[in-house]
Design a protein around this motif. Structure first.
Motif, short mmCIF file in Angstrom:
data_model
loop_
_atom_site.label_atom_id
_atom_site.label_comp_id
_atom_site.label_asym_id
_atom_site.label_seq_id
_atom_site.Cartn_x
_atom_site.Cartn_y
_atom_site.Cartn_z
N ARG A 90 -7.09 4.53 11.96
CA ARG A 90 -6.05 5.52 12.24
C ARG A 90 -5.40 6.02 10.94
NH1 ARG A 90 -1.07 2.82 13.93
NH2 ARG A 90 -1.36 2.18 11.75
N ASP A 91 -5.08 5.08 10.01
CA ASP A 91 -4.47 5.48 8.74
C ASP A 91 -5.39 6.46 8.01
OD1 ASP A 91 -2.47 3.77 9.40
OD2 ASP A 91 -3.13 2.13 8.07
N PHE A 92 -6.69 6.16 8.03
CA PHE A 92 -7.65 7.05 7.37
C PHE A 92 -7.63 8.44 8.00
CE2 PHE A 92 -11.94 8.91 7.21
CZ PHE A 92 -12.11 9.01 5.84
N ALA A 93 -7.66 8.48 9.35
CA ALA A 93 -7.65 9.78 10.05
C ALA A 93 -6.38 10.55 9.71
CB ALA A 93 -7.77 9.57 11.56
N GLU A 94 -5.26 9.85 9.55
CA GLU A 94 -3.99 10.53 9.22
C GLU A 94 -3.98 11.06 7.79
OE1 GLU A 94 -0.96 8.32 12.38
OE2 GLU A 94 -0.94 7.69 10.28
N ARG A 95 -4.72 10.38 6.91
CA ARG A 95 -4.80 10.88 5.53
C ARG A 95 -5.68 12.12 5.45
NH1 ARG A 95 -5.03 5.47 4.11
NH2 ARG A 95 -7.27 5.50 3.80
N LEU A 106 -11.18 12.35 15.10
CA LEU A 106 -11.79 11.63 13.97
C LEU A 106 -11.78 10.13 14.23
CD1 LEU A 106 -13.05 11.82 11.19
CD2 LEU A 106 -10.75 11.88 10.20
N TYR A 107 -10.64 9.63 14.75
CA TYR A 107 -10.57 8.20 15.08
C TYR A 107 -11.65 7.87 16.11
CZ TYR A 107 -9.18 3.76 17.01
OH TYR A 107 -9.22 2.45 17.45
N TRP A 108 -11.78 8.71 17.14
CA TRP A 108 -12.77 8.47 18.19
C TRP A 108 -14.18 8.37 17.62
CZ3 TRP A 108 -13.64 6.79 22.89
CH2 TRP A 108 -14.87 7.06 23.48
N SER A 320 3.01 -6.81 14.68
CA SER A 320 2.85 -7.01 13.22
C SER A 320 1.38 -7.12 12.86
CB SER A 320 3.60 -8.28 12.80
OG SER A 320 3.11 -9.37 13.54
N LYS A 321 0.58 -7.70 13.74
CA LYS A 321 -0.84 -7.87 13.42
C LYS A 321 -1.66 -6.62 13.74
CE LYS A 321 -2.98 -11.94 13.81
NZ LYS A 321 -3.39 -13.13 14.56
N TRP A 322 -1.44 -6.03 14.90
CA TRP A 322 -2.27 -4.90 15.34
C TRP A 322 -1.83 -3.57 14.73
CZ3 TRP A 322 -2.46 -6.03 21.36
CH2 TRP A 322 -3.19 -7.23 21.57
N ARG A 323 -0.53 -3.46 14.37
CA ARG A 323 0.08 -2.24 13.81
C ARG A 323 -0.17 -1.02 14.73
NH1 ARG A 323 -1.31 -0.12 9.07
NH2 ARG A 323 -3.23 -1.25 8.71
N VAL A 324 -0.08 -1.25 16.05
CA VAL A 324 -0.16 -0.17 17.04
C VAL A 324 1.28 0.24 17.36
CG1 VAL A 324 -0.86 0.48 19.38
CG2 VAL A 324 -2.32 -1.02 18.00
N ARG A 325 1.62 1.53 17.12
CA ARG A 325 3.04 1.95 17.20
C ARG A 325 3.52 2.11 18.65
NH1 ARG A 325 1.04 6.55 13.36
NH2 ARG A 325 0.86 5.41 11.40
N ASP A 326 2.75 2.80 19.46
CA ASP A 326 3.12 3.00 20.86
C ASP A 326 1.86 3.41 21.63
OD1 ASP A 326 2.65 5.81 20.52
OD2 ASP A 326 4.63 5.97 19.60
N VAL A 327 2.02 3.72 22.92
CA VAL A 327 0.85 4.01 23.74
C VAL A 327 0.17 5.32 23.31
CG1 VAL A 327 2.07 5.22 25.60
CG2 VAL A 327 -0.02 3.96 26.13
N ASP A 329 -0.33 6.13 20.24
CA ASP A 329 -1.00 5.88 18.95
C ASP A 329 -2.47 5.55 19.21
OD1 ASP A 329 -1.94 5.03 16.54
OD2 ASP A 329 -0.53 3.35 16.33
N VAL A 330 -3.35 6.34 18.62
CA VAL A 330 -4.77 6.19 18.91
C VAL A 330 -5.31 4.83 18.43
CG1 VAL A 330 -5.71 7.24 16.80
CG2 VAL A 330 -6.86 7.62 19.00
#
Ligand SMILES: [Zn+2]
Length: 434
Positions: A90-95, A106-108, A320-327, A329-330
């Motif tokens: 996800r971070d990569f797709a956001e960059r 892109l994430y997909w 903290s481990k998964w770093r998934v922000r909310d539903v 968030d891809v």
């Protein structure tokens, strides 16, 4: 000129049709009546014990594969979450892009490739080695691998479109997305059903118009008699992949077409072909696509509701481990996929039963339409090359998405016993001869 014409005529000459085989004595009605149970047994006894043991083993192995498939997939999804790899994609797709829909697409694409690579050992066993060990696949390794790559490319493209639409709904309606999102999923399923016969099948096979009037004429006659809006019959070269017999009547809004696979044409007699086509026309005439979309739609709504509930419970605890922000968030897609596949695994008997009920309806329709109970029984035996012929009732309820061969043959023999005009004294010469 003449030899050229002759060569052309020879090249176009259709292969011989498989001659119809006579029914076993107990199903022939020669005694003046038919006992459906005895006729069914006589048909079941035609399948050699060795072949029956083989198809039982293949089909029962499939029960376990449903479990291994689920567990393996769950392991892959958990790995993507626990290692933080999903968040990194996800971070990569956001960059790469600021546009949210493109980030999702892109994430997909990355997610699909990573899951395909990690799942490769299981699909290699399940779809290549296992199919070959039971003699059910005609594909070379190269041919099989090429089809896997085509399938992957298709799921990247069409899956990205579906995910972009789905996540747009989730982000706008974070509390009720499960309801509207199910609507999006159903629209995409309907779209897939619409385009598959015309745009997807030709990516894997080469459908061509069937010209053999001996087959086309009775099929089109059956179509006209039952309100199937098609004027052509197509043939698809399924023998490239396997020796399984199959056919379908597909499409809507002017895209209707009747398709037989070449295995059916090359391995089945005309009465069997007519019996199979009567069944396929039943699916069409009984609007099974629409009804199925509605029934599966309910299964999806409940499933998305379960995902929404489970997602809320699990995300916060592992933030903290998964770093998934909310539903919305891809990066949470592996969690959603884990929850949804768990739900589908539990729902396997329900989904099987939704499909199986439609198959039984199509069987009844086909018997009445084609009036070929012996052709129907003989084709049911051919399908028992990869489906256990005679399961326990509870086994059929849980694991079968089609009726078993025994159930189908019994249905045909009961129909035959109760319609003596098709074989008894009332039958004319013409009816008896085909
Ligand atoms: Zn069917």
């Amino acid at each position: 000129m003449a030899p050229l014409l002759m060569a052309l005529a020879l090249a176009a000459a259709p292969a011989d049709l498989v001659p119809p085989s006579p029914p076993p004595a107990a199903a022939s009605g020669s005694s003046g009546s038919i006992d459906p149970a005895a006729a069914t047994r006589a048909y079941l006894d035609q399948l050699p014990a060795e072949q029956r043991a083989k198809s039982d083993a293949y089909f029962e192995g499939g029960y376990w594969l449903t479990l291994w498939d689920f567990l393996y997939g769950a392991g892959v999804f958990l790995l993507l979450l626990q290692t933080g790899f999903s968040a990194r994609m996800r971070d990569f797709a956001e960059r790469v892009t600021r546009i949210r829909a493109l980030q999702t697409g892109l994430y997909w694409a990355m997610f699909t490739v990573v899951v395909a690579v990690l799942s490769f050992p299981l699909s290699l066993y399940r779809d290549y080695f296992r199919e070959h060990s039971y003699g059910l696949s005609n594909l070379s390794f190269g041919g099989w691998f090429g089809e896997q790559l085509k399938g992957l490319a298709l799921s990247i493209v069409f899956g990205a479109l579906a995910m972009m639409a789905l996540y747009a709904v989730v982000r706008r309606l974070p509390r009720t997305w499960w309801l509207w999102g199910a609507g999006v999923a159903i629209v995409f399923l309907a779209f897939a059903a619409l385009i598959t016969p015309i745009f997807i099948v030709p990516i894997f096979n080469s459908p061509k118009k069937l010209e053999d009037a001996r087959v086309v004429a009775p099929i089109l006659s059956l179509a006209r008699a039952n309100g199937v809006n098609a004027s052509e019959v197509w043939e698809v070269d399924a023998s490239k992949q396997s020796k399984r017999v199959s056919a379908n009547v597909s499409g809507f809004l002017g895209t209707e077409r009747i398709t037989l696979n070449d295995n059916l044409l090359n391995r089945a007699s005309l009465p069997e072909i007519e019996a199979v086509m009567g069944h396929e026309m039943g699916h069409y005439v009984l609007n099974h696509i629409y009804k199925g979309l509605m029934e599966i739609g309910i299964v999806i709504v409940l499933g998305f509701a379960a995902v929404a509930w489970g997602f809320g419970k699990l995300r916060g605890r592992n933030e903290s481990k998964w770093r998934v922000r909310d539903v919305g968030d891809v990066a949470g897609l592996p969690l959603a996929a884990l929850l949804f596949t768990a739900y589908l695994f539990v729902m396997t008997p329900v989904v099987n039963s939704i499909v199986r009920v439609q198959e039984i309806e199509a069987d009844m329709f086909g018997l009445n339409a084609a009036r070929q109970p012996d052709g129907f029984a003989q084709s049911a035996l051919k399908l028992s090359e990869y489906r256990k012929l005679d399961p326990a009732p509870v086994e059929e309820l849980l694991f079968y998405d089609h009726p078993s061969g025994r159930a189908r043959i019994f249905m045909a023999m009961r129909w035959k016993a109760e319609h003596p005009e098709t074989w008894g004294r009332g039958a004319s010469e013409g009816e008896l001869s085909h």
